[in-house]
Motif scaffolding. Structure first.
Motif, mmCIF file in Angstrom:
data_model
loop_
_atom_site.group_PDB
_atom_site.id
_atom_site.type_symbol
_atom_site.label_atom_id
_atom_site.label_comp_id
_atom_site.label_asym_id
_atom_site.label_seq_id
_atom_site.Cartn_x
_atom_site.Cartn_y
_atom_site.Cartn_z
ATOM 1 N N ASP A 1 0.904 -1.060 0.103
ATOM 2 C CA ASP A 1 -0.103 -0.036 -0.095
ATOM 3 C C ASP A 1 0.897 1.284 -0.061
ATOM 4 O O ASP A 1 1.313 1.782 0.980
ATOM 5 N N VAL A 2 1.378 1.841 -1.339
ATOM 6 C CA VAL A 2 2.263 2.576 -1.359
ATOM 7 C C VAL A 2 1.616 4.019 -1.765
ATOM 8 O O VAL A 2 0.667 4.272 -2.471
ATOM 9 N N THR A 3 2.378 5.232 -1.331
ATOM 10 C CA THR A 3 2.109 6.509 -1.899
ATOM 11 C C THR A 3 3.177 7.078 -2.259
ATOM 12 O O THR A 3 4.347 6.678 -1.882
ATOM 13 N N GLY B 1 12.620 17.566 6.703
ATOM 14 C CA GLY B 1 11.935 17.220 7.859
ATOM 15 C C GLY B 1 10.488 17.360 7.755
ATOM 16 O O GLY B 1 9.745 16.535 8.162
ATOM 17 N N GLU B 2 10.013 18.363 6.875
ATOM 18 C CA GLU B 2 8.541 18.607 6.758
ATOM 19 C C GLU B 2 7.975 17.378 5.929
ATOM 20 O O GLU B 2 6.781 16.757 6.190
ATOM 21 N N ALA B 3 8.842 17.013 5.016
ATOM 22 C CA ALA B 3 8.181 15.913 3.962
ATOM 23 C C ALA B 3 8.180 14.533 4.917
ATOM 24 O O ALA B 3 7.099 13.894 4.825
ATOM 25 N N LEU B 4 8.817 14.409 5.710
ATOM 26 C CA LEU B 4 8.757 13.470 6.723
ATOM 27 C C LEU B 4 7.612 13.275 7.768
ATOM 28 O O LEU B 4 6.769 12.440 7.950
ATOM 29 N N MET B 5 7.504 14.479 8.141
ATOM 30 C CA MET B 5 6.343 14.656 9.316
ATOM 31 C C MET B 5 5.044 14.734 8.529
ATOM 32 O O MET B 5 3.863 14.438 9.192
ATOM 33 N N ARG B 6 4.734 14.801 7.379
ATOM 34 C CA ARG B 6 3.576 14.470 6.835
ATOM 35 C C ARG B 6 2.963 13.095 7.088
ATOM 36 O O ARG B 6 1.708 13.156 6.797
ATOM 37 N N HIS B 7 3.873 12.252 7.372
ATOM 38 C CA HIS B 7 3.599 10.705 7.524
ATOM 39 C C HIS B 7 3.571 10.554 9.012
ATOM 40 O O HIS B 7 3.529 9.161 9.313
ATOM 41 N N MET C 1 2.849 4.110 9.313
ATOM 42 C CA MET C 1 3.525 3.415 8.052
ATOM 43 C C MET C 1 4.323 2.386 8.705
ATOM 44 O O MET C 1 4.922 2.273 9.752
ATOM 45 N N ALA C 2 4.714 1.396 7.615
ATOM 46 C CA ALA C 2 5.497 0.370 7.993
ATOM 47 C C ALA C 2 7.097 0.661 7.247
ATOM 48 O O ALA C 2 7.976 0.091 7.940
ATOM 49 N N GLY D 1 8.247 6.438 14.179
ATOM 50 C CA GLY D 1 7.975 5.168 14.642
ATOM 51 C C GLY D 1 8.084 4.051 13.267
ATOM 52 O O GLY D 1 7.364 2.845 13.535
ATOM 53 N N CYS D 2 8.720 4.317 12.352
ATOM 54 C CA CYS D 2 9.118 3.127 11.537
ATOM 55 C C CYS D 2 10.431 3.248 10.627
ATOM 56 O O CYS D 2 11.026 4.379 10.875
ATOM 57 N N PRO D 3 11.007 2.365 10.262
ATOM 58 C CA PRO D 3 12.372 2.378 9.599
ATOM 59 C C PRO D 3 12.309 3.542 8.140
ATOM 60 O O PRO D 3 11.218 3.289 7.640
ATOM 61 N N VAL D 4 13.182 4.224 8.163
ATOM 62 C CA VAL D 4 13.356 4.981 6.973
ATOM 63 C C VAL D 4 14.318 4.548 6.103
ATOM 64 O O VAL D 4 15.748 4.597 6.433
ATOM 65 N N TYR D 5 14.445 4.033 4.811
ATOM 66 C CA TYR D 5 15.118 3.631 3.948
ATOM 67 C C TYR D 5 15.614 4.963 3.007
ATOM 68 O O TYR D 5 14.806 5.540 2.394
#
Length: 656
Positions: A104-106, A119-125, A130-131, A155-159
């Motif tokens: 289930d991707v966006t 940081g703002e791009a990450l904080m949208r989610h 997210m997994a 709360g999830c891994p960031v690749y």
């Protein structure tokens, strides 16, 4: 099983079924065998009892487990720094399309407005459960907070996918420039320019600052004495002309530089030739007084003087606004000293509401008891007299309660509530912060005291008084505006960024100082390379105009409506932030991945990333589901089958 009735209602349902079955079979004359009468009675008892029980609307409760595909967000850096690198053609869109049927991707891009805020791009989610998050970037950010710190909140891994070039280039740049946005006419204001240079050891350059007419105001020669040079030059500029002034800082180009586009920076300073004076008239000493004074003076256009009511004297000072704290009061009922000034009322526990109502200021408060309520703020989006940004609105709504005198408020026509009062969990719809532009002098109201708590809470929440000061500044600026000087008021920002849509708002007042937008309104714009005329669109009772994208420069405008003219100026600034730093920061990407449990990949390792994403496990959600038995098909089918069985038995044993 849950019902909204006492337990003995179930017995009544069974009794209803038994009575019905007995009346039909036990006491009636039926030509059936004894065993058949008993069977038919039982069937009718079950059917009637079930139907009556269903009329009680029973609800079933059951545990339900749902399986959801892993949710993954793909964030693609579309900033200029990536576009100038060898990885400019890379995009996560292909990977998104390839995995869309298994995850289930966006897919989103960021950093395409002249600046990058990872940081703002990450904080949208942050709240999207997210997994994993896949972040493709060069690690260069020039806005917002450190993304490595913010990523931990996901709360999830960031690749991360490392883009860009980490090698140094032969280049010099104006890395930063700090200057006052507003200054007073005749004052000196400081300018600090940071120059950075790489691989230019032994070269030199000249830093200059010039005004819009090309007059050189500052010059300093810099010697690049190492290959990783950085220095800050300080200049002092004297203002000699009011209005929005343009200045240009330029660094001469040394031989062999990669680009010269980052050697020039334009900045704008608003030079004002007067300050407006605000009088804070107070019934008695109160912590609100200091809070209001500090917030008023946070706006460089205003200064504030505190005057206690028992010491009011006629002075030669031309005040632009009277802030009346707890006035009129029982001890100081006469506020005639403020009758010719725009007024901002802080209605507190010492305010004499009867005398306040007699002023017919646009808000009246009917009260029969002398007590107070603790109320918080609820924003009213329909408010149109001035604008307050979303961040400030959210901050004000989260602030502690004010002490508001008990009563029922009524607003005159033209008075609008910016915030209404919430008592506990109830939105009372009573005005808490309101304003009116009716009449020759504007007025605003805050129905409650304890504003010092708001200013303190703002500091505790954000380490600044920004949101509270902005509210006070907007109230003061709106109220102090002298309508009699010009019936047409135009609102623009002092500066816009290139790529941003400049929005202009205007308000027109008729001869009776009533808001109107019946006449057409035009907007003439002239700049270095632009000269155009636009038509305002009507927006509620005001006007609104969205200008097209404008190139960098200083613009002057003239607005006309109903024969009234208003003029002003604004600037469009090219941020050029992306060109000031082109060396990728892969260490930041590794930090983001390591702190979140992810990993860093390069563009030739996409297959390894795909394997990692496909190994993500689906999420199992377990929750309780409630459903009315009456709406369950199986229950209705069983009732119908019981009645059908009874009908078949009666039919084939001779009665039907």
């Amino acid at each position: 099983m849950i019902i909204d009735f006492p337990w003995y209602f179930v017995l009544l349902c069974l009794l209803a079924g038994a009575v019905y079955a007995a009346a039909l079979y036990a006491f009636g004359r039926r030509p059936f065998a004894r065993w058949l009468l008993w069977l038919l009675s039982v069937l009718r008892f079950v059917a009637v009892s079930a139907i009556v029980f269903l009329l009680l609307a029973p609800v079933s409760r059951q545990k339900v487990s749902e399986r959801q595909r892993p949710r993954v967000a793909f964030l693609d850096d579309a900033s200029l720094s990536v576009g100038l690198s060898a990885d400019s053609s890379f995009s996560l869109a292909a990977l998104h399309d390839d995995m869309d049927d298994r995850l289930d991707v966006t897919y989103e891009t960021f950093g395409n407005q002249g600046a990058t805020d990872i940081g703002e791009a990450l904080m949208r989610h942050r709240y999207d459960d997210m997994a994993a998050v896949v972040l493709a970037t060069d690690g260069i950010y020039n806005r917002g907070s450190n993304p490595s710190t913010l990523a931990e909140q996901l709360g999830c891994p960031v690749y991360t996918i490392a883009l860009g070039d980490t090698s140094l280039h032969r280049d010099a740049t104006l890395a930063d420039l700090r200057a006052s946005r507003i200054t007073m006419l005749g004052n000196n204001f400081p300018v600090e320019v940071t120059v950075a240079a790489t691989l230019l050891n032994g070269n030199s350059a000249t830093l200059t600052i010039a005004d819009a007419q090309g007059r050189q105001l500052f010059s300093q020669r810099l010697e690049y004495d190492n290959d990783n040079f950085s220095a800050t030059a300080s200049a002092t500029i004297t203002t000699d002309k009011p209005g929005l002034q343009r200045y240009t800082a330029h660094l001469s180009v040394a031989g062999g530089e990669t680009t010269a586009e980052n050697n020039t920076m334009t900045f704008y300073v608003d030079v004002i030739d007067t300050r407006r004076h605000v009088a804070i008239f107070a019934n008695a000493p109160h912590p609100d007084i200091a809070a209001l004074k500090h917030s008023v003076e946070a706006n460089p256009y205003y200064d504030a003087t505190v005057v206690y009511a028992d010491g009011v004297k006629k002075t030669d000072t031309a005040y632009s606004l009277a802030i009346l704290h707890n006035l009129p009061s029982a001890t100081h009922p006469d506020i005639s000293f403020a009758k010719d000034l725009p007024q901002l009322y802080i209605i507190g526990l010492q305010t004499d509401l009867a005398r306040f109502n007699a002023l017919h200021s646009g808000l009246e408060i009917a009260s029969r008891v002398k007590r107070s309520n603790e109320v918080t703020a609820v924003h009213q989006p329909a408010f149109s007299l001035f604008s307050l940004d979303d961040a400030s609105v959210a901050a004000i709504e989260a602030m502690p309660p004010l002490a508001a005198p008990f009563g029922e408020g009524s607003m005159a026509a033209g008075t609008q509530a910016l915030f209404t009062a919430r008592l506990g969990n109830i939105d009372t719809r009573q005005p808490l912060v309101a304003a009116t532009s009716n009449g020759e002098l504007r007025k605003a109201f805050v129905w409650g005291e304890g504003l010092w708590r708001w200013r303190l809470a703002d500091w505790q929440a954000s380490s600044s008084h920004e949101h509270f000061d902005r509210l006070v500044s907007q109230l003061v600026a709106f109220t102090a505006m002298q309508q009699q000087r010009n019936r047409l008021q135009v609102e623009t920002e002092r500066s816009y960024a290139t790529g941003e849509t400049p929005v202009v708002r205007a308000q027109l007042y008729n001869e009776a100082y009533e808001l109107t937008n019946t006449p057409d309104a035009t907007f003439s714009l002239s700049g270095d390379s632009v000269k155009a005329e636009y038509q305002f669109a009507r927006d509620g009772q005001s006007y609104r105009l969205a200008l097209p994208d404008l190139p960098q420069g200083l613009y002057h405008y003239t607005a006309t409506a109903d024969g009234v003219v208003a003029s002003g100026s604004f600037a469009v600034e090219a941020l050029n932030l992306e060109q000031r730093r082109l060396v990728a920061d892969h260490n930041l990407l590794q930090s983001i991945s390591s702190t979140t449990g992810g990993a860093t990949y390069h563009t030739d390792q996409i297959d390894e990333l795909k394997e990692q994403l496909l190994a993500l496990k689906p999420t199992i959600y377990t929750h309780t589901r409630y459903a009315e038995l009456l709406h369950l098909p199986l229950v209705l089918i069983l009732v119908i089958l019981v009645l059908a069985a009874e009908w078949v038995l009666r039919k084939y044993h001779g009665e039907l």
